[in-house]
Design a protein around this motif. Structure first.
Motif, short mmCIF file in Angstrom:
data_model
loop_
_atom_site.label_atom_id
_atom_site.label_comp_id
_atom_site.label_asym_id
_atom_site.label_seq_id
_atom_site.Cartn_x
_atom_site.Cartn_y
_atom_site.Cartn_z
N LYS A 20 0.84 -1.21 0.00
CA LYS A 20 0.00 0.00 0.00
C LYS A 20 0.87 1.25 0.00
N LYS A 21 1.92 1.20 0.78
CA LYS A 21 2.78 2.37 0.95
C LYS A 21 3.56 2.71 -0.34
N TYR A 22 4.01 1.68 -1.04
CA TYR A 22 4.90 1.93 -2.19
C TYR A 22 4.31 1.49 -3.53
N GLU A 23 3.01 1.23 -3.58
CA GLU A 23 2.38 0.82 -4.85
C GLU A 23 2.57 1.93 -5.89
N GLY A 24 3.03 1.53 -7.06
CA GLY A 24 3.20 2.52 -8.13
C GLY A 24 4.54 3.22 -8.10
N THR A 25 5.27 3.12 -6.99
CA THR A 25 6.62 3.70 -6.97
C THR A 25 7.66 2.58 -7.01
N PHE A 26 7.82 1.83 -5.91
CA PHE A 26 8.77 0.72 -5.92
C PHE A 26 8.13 -0.57 -6.43
N PHE A 27 6.86 -0.75 -6.13
CA PHE A 27 6.25 -2.06 -6.38
C PHE A 27 5.07 -1.96 -7.34
N ARG A 28 5.10 -2.84 -8.37
CA ARG A 28 3.96 -2.88 -9.31
C ARG A 28 2.86 -3.77 -8.75
N ASN A 29 3.25 -4.81 -8.02
CA ASN A 29 2.27 -5.76 -7.48
C ASN A 29 2.85 -6.41 -6.22
N LYS A 30 2.07 -7.29 -5.62
CA LYS A 30 2.53 -7.92 -4.37
C LYS A 30 3.76 -8.79 -4.60
N GLU A 31 3.85 -9.35 -5.81
CA GLU A 31 5.01 -10.19 -6.12
C GLU A 31 6.30 -9.37 -6.03
N ASP A 32 6.21 -8.10 -6.42
CA ASP A 32 7.38 -7.22 -6.30
C ASP A 32 7.79 -7.07 -4.83
N VAL A 33 6.80 -6.99 -3.95
CA VAL A 33 7.11 -6.86 -2.51
C VAL A 33 7.81 -8.13 -2.04
N ILE A 34 7.25 -9.28 -2.45
CA ILE A 34 7.84 -10.56 -2.04
C ILE A 34 9.27 -10.65 -2.56
N ARG A 35 9.46 -10.23 -3.82
CA ARG A 35 10.80 -10.28 -4.42
C ARG A 35 11.78 -9.43 -3.61
N HIS A 36 11.29 -8.28 -3.21
CA HIS A 36 12.11 -7.37 -2.41
C HIS A 36 12.48 -8.03 -1.07
N ILE A 82 12.67 -13.37 -6.10
CA ILE A 82 11.80 -14.34 -6.78
C ILE A 82 11.34 -13.70 -8.10
N MET A 83 11.37 -14.48 -9.19
CA MET A 83 11.00 -13.92 -10.49
C MET A 83 9.64 -14.43 -10.94
N GLU A 84 8.97 -13.62 -11.78
CA GLU A 84 7.75 -14.10 -12.41
C GLU A 84 8.15 -15.10 -13.50
N GLU A 85 7.16 -15.92 -13.88
CA GLU A 85 7.46 -17.02 -14.80
C GLU A 85 8.13 -16.56 -16.09
N GLU A 86 7.66 -15.44 -16.65
CA GLU A 86 8.23 -15.00 -17.94
C GLU A 86 9.67 -14.51 -17.81
N ASN A 87 10.13 -14.35 -16.57
CA ASN A 87 11.52 -13.88 -16.38
C ASN A 87 12.43 -14.93 -15.74
N PHE A 88 11.99 -16.17 -15.75
CA PHE A 88 12.80 -17.24 -15.15
C PHE A 88 14.22 -17.28 -15.75
N HIS A 89 14.33 -16.89 -17.03
CA HIS A 89 15.62 -17.01 -17.73
C HIS A 89 16.63 -15.95 -17.27
N LEU A 90 16.21 -15.06 -16.39
CA LEU A 90 17.10 -13.95 -16.01
C LEU A 90 17.86 -14.19 -14.71
N ARG A 91 17.40 -15.14 -13.90
CA ARG A 91 18.05 -15.30 -12.59
C ARG A 91 18.21 -16.78 -12.20
N PRO A 92 19.35 -17.13 -11.60
CA PRO A 92 19.56 -18.55 -11.22
C PRO A 92 18.53 -19.03 -10.20
N LEU A 93 18.13 -20.28 -10.32
CA LEU A 93 17.20 -20.96 -9.41
C LEU A 93 15.85 -20.28 -9.30
N SER A 94 15.50 -19.50 -10.32
CA SER A 94 14.24 -18.74 -10.25
C SER A 94 13.02 -19.66 -10.22
#
Ligand SMILES: [Zn+2]
Length: 317
Positions: free
Chosen positions: A270-286, A291-303
Motif C-alpha cells: 500500500k505504501k509503495y504501490e506505483g513507486t517501488f512495487f507494481r504488485n505484491k510479487e514485487d514486494v515478495i521479491r524485495h 523471486i522472479m515471475e514465470e516469464e523472467n525465469f531465464h534472467l536469474r539462477p534458481l528462479s
C-alpha cells in the motif's frame, strides 16, 4: 529446466537462415547452397537445406528418426555442415552494398534471445564475456599473440557428431552453461528441447520434522513431478544433486513466510504501490532476494525453484 521464450523467435530463426544463405550464395566456395541441398536430398526426400535450418523442435525429432533409420550413413557428406558451424562460432561476414562489413555469429543468437541463465539447469549464468588470451597462431609458429575470445556456449540438442546435418539448425542450438553442455551432456541425448512447449511441473516441499523452519534437514525438496516431466534432462543435468545444495535458499523462504505476516506485506504494498512495487510479487521479491515471475525465469539462477516453493508456501498469490 526452463523454456526458451521469445516473442520474435521465428524472426530470429529467419535472420539465422538469411545469414547462412547469404554466405553460401556468394559462390566459388566448396560448400555452396547446391552442396547443402544435394547432401540433404540423399537422406531426406523432398526436404531442402532451408527446411533443415528452420525445422521446429518436433520436425527435428522427425528428421532424426529418418536419419536413424538409414542403414549406411556417410558422415563425410556432411562435413560442410560442421564447417559452417565453425564459421557461425566466429561469425559469418557479409558485405553490405556500401562495402561496410556486418557479422552474424553465435554471439548474436545468445544476445538476441536475452537469456542470462542456462535453460537446462536454471542455475549458472551464461553471460557473454570478451577476454584476451595468448594463443599460438599455428603449430610451427612459436610467436604468441593476443586475440579476443568469447566464452558463450551453444549446445547441440542433437549432438553434431551423431547428427551433423543439424549442426546449424536454429532450434537445435541451445544457449547453455559450460557444465551442462560439456561436463554433463556431451554427446548424450536428452528428452526435452527448451525451445519446445514444456509440460507444466513444479518443485515442491516435503516437511520431514519439526526442525524444518531452522534446519535444512527438517525438509526435502520434492522432485517427483520434475522427474516425470523432464525425464532424461532430470538425470543428465543432475537436477536433484545440484538443487539439494541450495536448500539454504529454500530455508530462507520458509523463514520469510513465518516472519513476514500478510499484514506486513500488505502494508508495504500500500505504501509503495506505483513507486517501488507494481504488485505484491514485487514486494515478495524485495523481501526474499529475487523471486522472479514465470516469464523472467531465464534472467536469474534458481528462479523456478524459488518461485515454486514460494508459491507452495503461500508467499505468492
Ligand atoms: Zn546449465
Amino acid at each position: 529446466m526452463i523454456p526458451i521464450q521469445h516473442r520474435d523467435l521465428e524472426k530470429l530463426a529467419q535472420r539465422h537462415w538469411e545469414a547462412i544463405k547469404n554466405y553460401a550464395e556468394k559462390g566459388t566456395k566448396k560448400f555452396d547452397l547446391k552442396y547443402f541441398d544435394d547432401a540433404i536430398k540423399k537422406y531426406f526426400e523432398g526436404i531442402t537445406f532451408e527446411q533443415i535450418v528452420l525445422a521446429s523442435p518436433s520436425e527435428i525429432d522427425d528428421l532424426v528418426e529418418i536419419w536413424n533409420a538409414h542403414q549406411c550413413k556417410d558422415k563425410e557428406d556432411f562435413q560442410g555442415f560442421l564447417t559452417y558451424y565453425g564459421y557461425l562460432t566466429n561469425g559469418f561476414v557479409r558485405k553490405k552494398e556500401n562495402d561496410e562489413e556486418t557479422k552474424y555469429s553465435s554471439k548474436d543468437i545468445v544476445e538476441s534471445l536475452n537469456i542470462s541463465v542456462c535453460p537446462y539447469c536454471n542455475r549458472n549464468y551464461i553471460k557473454l564475456v570478451e577476454t584476451e588470451r595468448k594463443v599460438k597462431e599455428e603449430i610451427e609458429v612459436t610467436k604468441e599473440e593476443k586475440v579476443k575470445i568469447r566464452i558463450d556456449e551453444l549446445d547441440h540438442f542433437y549432438p553434431k557428431k551423431k547428427y551433423p546435418f543439424l549442426a546449424v539448425s536454429f532450434y537445435n542450438l541451445i544457449p547453455s552453461c559450460k557444465t551442462c553442455n560439456q561436463t554433463f551432456k556431451g554427446t548424450k541425448l536428452v528428452s526435452v528441447n527448451p525451445y519446445s512447449k514444456i509440460e507444466e511441473f513444479s518443485f515442491g516441499l516435503k516437511i520431514e520434522n519439526s526442525k524444518f523452519y531452522y534446519d535444512k534437514d527438517g525438509f526435502c525438496i520434492d522432485y517427483e513431478r520434475a522427474r516425470e516431466v523432464l525425464k532424461e534432462n532430470y538425470k543428465v543435468f543432475h537436477i536433484k544433486e545440484l538443487y539439494d545444495q541450495h536448500k539454504d535458499q529454500v530455508l530462507e523462504l520458509i523463514q520469510k513466510q513465518i516472519t513476514y505476516p500478510d499484514s506486513y506485506i500488505d502494508e508495504l504494498f500500500k505504501k509503495y504501490e506505483g513507486t517501488f512495487f507494481r504488485n505484491k510479487e514485487d514486494v515478495i521479491r524485495h523481501l526474499s532476494n529475487g523471486i522472479m515471475e514465470e516469464e523472467n525465469f531465464h534472467l536469474r539462477p534458481l528462479s523456478k525453484l524459488t518461485h515454486d516453493i514460494a508459491q507452495e508456501l503461500g508467499l505468492l498469490d
